[in-house]
Design an enzyme around this catalytic site. Structure first.
Site, PDB file in Angstrom:
ATOM      1  N   ASP A  62      -9.366  -4.386  28.398  1.00  0.00           N
ATOM      2  CA  ASP A  62      -9.546  -4.779  29.800  1.00  0.00           C
ATOM      3  C   ASP A  62      -8.293  -5.505  30.256  1.00  0.00           C
ATOM      4  O   ASP A  62      -7.764  -6.349  29.523  1.00  0.00           O
ATOM      5  CB  ASP A  62     -10.778  -5.674  29.974  1.00  0.00           C
ATOM      6  CG  ASP A  62     -11.294  -5.636  31.402  1.00  0.00           C
ATOM      7  OD1 ASP A  62     -12.424  -5.127  31.612  1.00  0.00           O
ATOM      8  OD2 ASP A  62     -10.558  -6.078  32.313  1.00  0.00           O
ATOM      9  N   LYS A  69     -11.226 -12.266  30.737  1.00  0.00           N
ATOM     10  CA  LYS A  69     -12.444 -11.608  30.259  1.00  0.00           C
ATOM     11  C   LYS A  69     -12.318 -11.290  28.768  1.00  0.00           C
ATOM     12  O   LYS A  69     -13.266 -11.486  27.992  1.00  0.00           O
ATOM     13  CB  LYS A  69     -12.645 -10.325  31.062  1.00  0.00           C
ATOM     14  CG  LYS A  69     -14.069  -9.855  31.152  1.00  0.00           C
ATOM     15  CD  LYS A  69     -14.065  -8.546  31.892  1.00  0.00           C
ATOM     16  CE  LYS A  69     -15.337  -8.270  32.609  1.00  0.00           C
ATOM     17  NZ  LYS A  69     -15.339  -6.929  33.188  1.00  0.00           N
ATOM     18  N   GLU A  87     -21.731   8.861  32.533  1.00  0.00           N
ATOM     19  CA  GLU A  87     -22.761   7.961  31.990  1.00  0.00           C
ATOM     20  C   GLU A  87     -24.022   8.048  32.851  1.00  0.00           C
ATOM     21  O   GLU A  87     -23.940   8.293  34.043  1.00  0.00           O
ATOM     22  CB  GLU A  87     -22.229   6.521  31.927  1.00  0.00           C
ATOM     23  CG  GLU A  87     -21.749   5.937  33.265  1.00  0.00           C
ATOM     24  CD  GLU A  87     -22.842   5.353  34.126  1.00  0.00           C
ATOM     25  OE1 GLU A  87     -23.948   5.133  33.617  1.00  0.00           O
ATOM     26  OE2 GLU A  87     -22.574   5.130  35.325  1.00  0.00           O
ATOM     27  N   LEU A 147     -26.494   5.455  32.521  1.00  0.00           N
ATOM     28  CA  LEU A 147     -27.137   4.207  32.089  1.00  0.00           C
ATOM     29  C   LEU A 147     -27.752   3.468  33.263  1.00  0.00           C
ATOM     30  O   LEU A 147     -27.100   3.280  34.283  1.00  0.00           O
ATOM     31  CB  LEU A 147     -26.103   3.300  31.420  1.00  0.00           C
ATOM     32  CG  LEU A 147     -25.251   3.938  30.328  1.00  0.00           C
ATOM     33  CD1 LEU A 147     -24.190   2.956  29.860  1.00  0.00           C
ATOM     34  CD2 LEU A 147     -26.136   4.378  29.170  1.00  0.00           C
ATOM     35  N   ALA A 178     -42.730   3.190  45.551  1.00  0.00           N
ATOM     36  CA  ALA A 178     -42.320   2.808  46.906  1.00  0.00           C
ATOM     37  C   ALA A 178     -41.830   1.362  46.865  1.00  0.00           C
ATOM     38  O   ALA A 178     -42.310   0.550  46.074  1.00  0.00           O
ATOM     39  CB  ALA A 178     -43.490   2.955  47.864  1.00  0.00           C
ATOM     40  N   GLY A 236     -31.169  -0.062  45.862  1.00  0.00           N
ATOM     41  CA  GLY A 236     -29.860  -0.699  46.037  1.00  0.00           C
ATOM     42  C   GLY A 236     -29.071  -0.573  44.756  1.00  0.00           C
ATOM     43  O   GLY A 236     -29.277   0.364  43.989  1.00  0.00           O
ATOM     44  N   CYS A 294     -24.827   1.724  42.181  1.00  0.00           N
ATOM     45  CA  CYS A 294     -24.709   3.186  41.979  1.00  0.00           C
ATOM     46  C   CYS A 294     -25.263   4.032  43.116  1.00  0.00           C
ATOM     47  O   CYS A 294     -24.518   4.752  43.772  1.00  0.00           O
ATOM     48  CB  CYS A 294     -25.387   3.579  40.672  1.00  0.00           C
ATOM     49  SG  CYS A 294     -24.469   3.012  39.238  1.00  0.00           S
ATOM     50  N   ARG A 296     -25.117  -6.827  43.377  1.00  0.00           N
ATOM     51  CA  ARG A 296     -24.332  -5.947  44.246  1.00  0.00           C
ATOM     52  C   ARG A 296     -25.260  -4.988  44.985  1.00  0.00           C
ATOM     53  O   ARG A 296     -26.124  -4.366  44.391  1.00  0.00           O
ATOM     54  CB  ARG A 296     -23.321  -5.142  43.410  1.00  0.00           C
ATOM     55  CG  ARG A 296     -22.192  -5.999  42.850  1.00  0.00           C
ATOM     56  CD  ARG A 296     -21.309  -5.201  41.932  1.00  0.00           C
ATOM     57  NE  ARG A 296     -22.009  -4.807  40.719  1.00  0.00           N
ATOM     58  CZ  ARG A 296     -21.516  -3.967  39.811  1.00  0.00           C
ATOM     59  NH1 ARG A 296     -20.340  -3.434  39.985  1.00  0.00           N
ATOM     60  NH2 ARG A 296     -22.210  -3.663  38.732  1.00  0.00           N
TER      61      ARG A 296
HETATM   62  C1  UDX Z   1     -28.850   4.298  38.360  1.00  0.00           C
HETATM   63  C2  UDX Z   1     -29.312   5.541  37.574  1.00  0.00           C
HETATM   64  O1  UDX Z   1     -30.703   5.437  37.263  1.00  0.00           O
HETATM   65  C3  UDX Z   1     -28.481   5.702  36.330  1.00  0.00           C
HETATM   66  O2  UDX Z   1     -28.863   6.881  35.622  1.00  0.00           O
HETATM   67  C4  UDX Z   1     -27.034   5.795  36.793  1.00  0.00           C
HETATM   68  O3  UDX Z   1     -26.138   6.270  35.917  1.00  0.00           O
HETATM   69  C5  UDX Z   1     -26.632   4.499  37.474  1.00  0.00           C
HETATM   70  O4  UDX Z   1     -27.462   4.371  38.624  1.00  0.00           O
HETATM   71  P1  UDX Z   1     -29.256   1.673  38.239  1.00  0.00           P
HETATM   72  O5  UDX Z   1     -28.497   1.614  39.534  1.00  0.00           O
HETATM   73  O6  UDX Z   1     -28.890   0.733  37.144  1.00  0.00           O
HETATM   74  O7  UDX Z   1     -29.143   3.135  37.603  1.00  0.00           O
HETATM   75  O8  UDX Z   1     -30.782   1.408  38.576  1.00  0.00           O
HETATM   76  P2  UDX Z   1     -32.131   2.243  38.743  1.00  0.00           P
HETATM   77  O9  UDX Z   1     -33.089   1.812  37.727  1.00  0.00           O
HETATM   78  O10 UDX Z   1     -31.863   3.685  38.854  1.00  0.00           O
HETATM   79  O11 UDX Z   1     -32.630   1.664  40.168  1.00  0.00           O
HETATM   80  C6  UDX Z   1     -31.869   1.821  41.360  1.00  0.00           C
HETATM   81  C7  UDX Z   1     -32.578   1.224  42.545  1.00  0.00           C
HETATM   82  O12 UDX Z   1     -33.723   1.988  42.901  1.00  0.00           O
HETATM   83  C8  UDX Z   1     -33.088  -0.207  42.347  1.00  0.00           C
HETATM   84  O13 UDX Z   1     -32.849  -0.962  43.526  1.00  0.00           O
HETATM   85  C9  UDX Z   1     -34.574  -0.021  42.102  1.00  0.00           C
HETATM   86  O14 UDX Z   1     -35.324  -1.157  42.432  1.00  0.00           O
HETATM   87  C10 UDX Z   1     -34.867   1.152  43.022  1.00  0.00           C
HETATM   88  N1  UDX Z   1     -36.049   1.939  42.634  1.00  0.00           N
HETATM   89  C11 UDX Z   1     -36.085   2.594  41.445  1.00  0.00           C
HETATM   90  C12 UDX Z   1     -37.119   2.046  43.516  1.00  0.00           C
HETATM   91  O15 UDX Z   1     -37.100   1.472  44.616  1.00  0.00           O
HETATM   92  N2  UDX Z   1     -38.196   2.826  43.159  1.00  0.00           N
HETATM   93  C13 UDX Z   1     -38.251   3.496  41.984  1.00  0.00           C
HETATM   94  O16 UDX Z   1     -39.251   4.190  41.736  1.00  0.00           O
HETATM   95  C14 UDX Z   1     -37.165   3.384  41.080  1.00  0.00           C
END
Ligand code: UDX
Length: 432
Positions: free
Chosen positions: A30, A35, A151, A153, A252, A257, A260, A327
């Site tokens: 990094d 860090k 990825e 994740l 729902a 947010g 990603c 974020r």
């Molecule tokens: C996401 C993808 O799932 C992951 O595969 C990718 O590579 C990175 O982006 P992440 O942003 O960490 O992961 O969170 P995720 O669990 O997907 O949730 C995203 C948002 O959707 C959150 O704000 C969560 O609260 C919301 N969400 C998720 C809902 O509102 N309803 C759901 O049923 C699922």
């Protein structure tokens, strides 16, 4: 194998650590020297369940190390993973400057054949640009291969997702790097899809946009449920039992947010435009998401009428459960809107309060979830932390000036809440 990961953010640090845990020798690079110093001293820049223990274990075993020198990382590895941020420009398109500069740095440090793997989320055709850049800046003029390995994740579950992936996607332009990539991922016993680079890059944006679409779909259904008196959880359960649909990502909420989905959606719309296709469907996914937050704020305003001079308790600041990441958090957005309406806020999050303090000012940060309701006119649930289900409801009811609870994550049963004496408003369950 000897691996280097460039970038120690959520993706890079989890990737490097999980590779080391599988027995590979990993150098994490990094450019942020502070860090690196922190990581070397056993500190953690992020909260991710299970990660700290794994970092400690693998550092102690001599399989994981940290440096701020790209040259060192490149010289001592066969495979170099790029896991740097790809933030959004103001117009939603992807800022690829980190990818470009790291490609140049790798090129400058290469003295023998290397496999350069892009793990960051990038627009389709970025791999071609990375290859062009490395070729241009490689002083030693050695062979190399560029691979796309997106990825998937989820924050909060990243270690688990990495160790037990549904699939591993490997995009290549030749067969030469395939064997090494299969070896890198062999310990995880997951299906490996080998495809061309452009398809691999598209898989990532297509998958994330589809998941966002799934959430917006159920959020749109939640409006129909509120207008008809149906229950969106029952509808999701019934839909989800069809294996072609599946129950996951049908919860729902006050909207999705994080770092990603909102970014990837905007990027994918831009990428489509560049390719001459107007992806209106995805614009609607964004619109429904924004509307979901508007409707939730409206629900609060309709109930409490004027917020000026009122005190509200908010449970949850992270963009979702199991993370300290704020974020693009709907919870923070909600708090700021309530502040604009004149409400004073008492807030709590199990992990995200430190990070929230940088963006959410003039609120009272409370250290105990059961103390948030004290003297408030209403309580709001903004993040789906499982521990909020264990909230002392009796205590909250007594602490509130009026027993009103707005649940943006449908954590409680409406009938039970009514029995307990709450005016309870959630998402898509009965008349709102
Ligand atoms: C996401 C993808 O799932 C992951 O595969 C990718 O590579 C990175 O982006 P992440 O942003 O960490 O992961 O969170 P995720 O669990 O997907 O949730 C995203 C948002 O959707 C959150 O704000 C969560 O609260 C919301 N969400 C998720 C809902 O509102 N309803 C759901 O049923 C699922």
């Amino acid at each position: 194998m000897k691996l280097t990961i460039i970038g120690t953010g959520y993706v890079g640090l989890v990737t490097g650590t999980c590779f080391a845990e599988a027995g590979h020798h990993v150098i994490c690079v990094d450019k942020d020297a502070e860090k690196v110093k922190m990581l070397k001293a056993g500190g953690m820049p992020i909260y991710e369940p299970g990660l700290e223990e794994l970092v400690k274990k693998n550092v102690a075993a001599g399989r994981l190390s940290f440096t701020s020198s790209t040259d060192e990382g490149v010289a001592n590895s066969d495979v170099i993973f790029i896991a740097v941020p790809t933030p959004a420009h103001a117009d939603g398109s992807v800022d690829l400057s980190f990818i470009e500069s790291v490609s140049r740095e790798i090129a400058g440090a290469m003295t023998a054949y290397k496999i350069v793997v892009d793990k960051s989320t990038v627009p389709v055709k970025t791999g071609e640009k990375v290859a062009e850049t490395i070729k241009r800046y490689c002083k030693a003029k050695v062979d190399f291969d560029v691979v796309s390995n997106p990825e998937f994740l989820r924050e909060g579950f990243a270690v688990d997702d990495f160790m037990k992936p549904d699939r591993v996607v490997i995009g290549v332009t030749s067969q030469r790097p395939v064997k090494a990539m299969q070896e890198v991922y062999a310990p995880y016993k997951a299906p490996i899809i080998v495809t061309d680079i452009n398809s691999a890059e598209l898989i990532k944006h297509a998958a994330n946009s589809f998941l966002a679409l799934k959430i917006s779909y159920i959020n749109a259904i939640s409006i129909l449920c509120e207008r008809s008196g149906a229950n969106v959880q029952e509808v999701a359960n019934g839909m989800g039992m069809d294996v072609r649909i599946g129950r996951k990502f049908l919860d729902a909420s006050l909207g999705f947010g994080g770092s990603c989905f909102p970014k990837d959606l905007s990027a994918f719309i831009q990428i489509s435009e560049t390719l001459g296709y107007d992806f209106n469907l995805l614009k609607e996914v964004q619109r429904i998401n924004a509307d979901q937050m508007d409707r939730f704020v409206k629900k609060i305003l309709e109930t409490l009428w004027v917020l000026k001079g009122k005190k509200l308790g908010v449970l949850g600041l992270a963009f979702k459960q199991n993370t300290d990441d704020v974020r693009m958090s709907p919870a923070i957005d909600l708090c700021q809107r309530l502040q604009k309406e004149g409400a004073a806020l008492r807030v709590y999050d199990p992990q995200a309060m430190e990070k929230a303090k940088a963006v959410l000012k003039n609120v009272t940060y409370v250290e105990d979830m059961n103390a948030v309701a004290e003297g408030c006119d209403a309580l709001i649930i903004a993040t789906e932390w499982p521990e909020f289900k264990k909230l002392d409801l009796e205590k909250a009811r007594k602490a509130l000036t009026h027993p009103i609870l707005f649940d943006g994550r449908n954590l409680f049963d409406p009938a039970e809440m009514e029995k307990l004496g709450f005016l309870y408003k959630s998402i898509g369950r009965g008349k709102a």
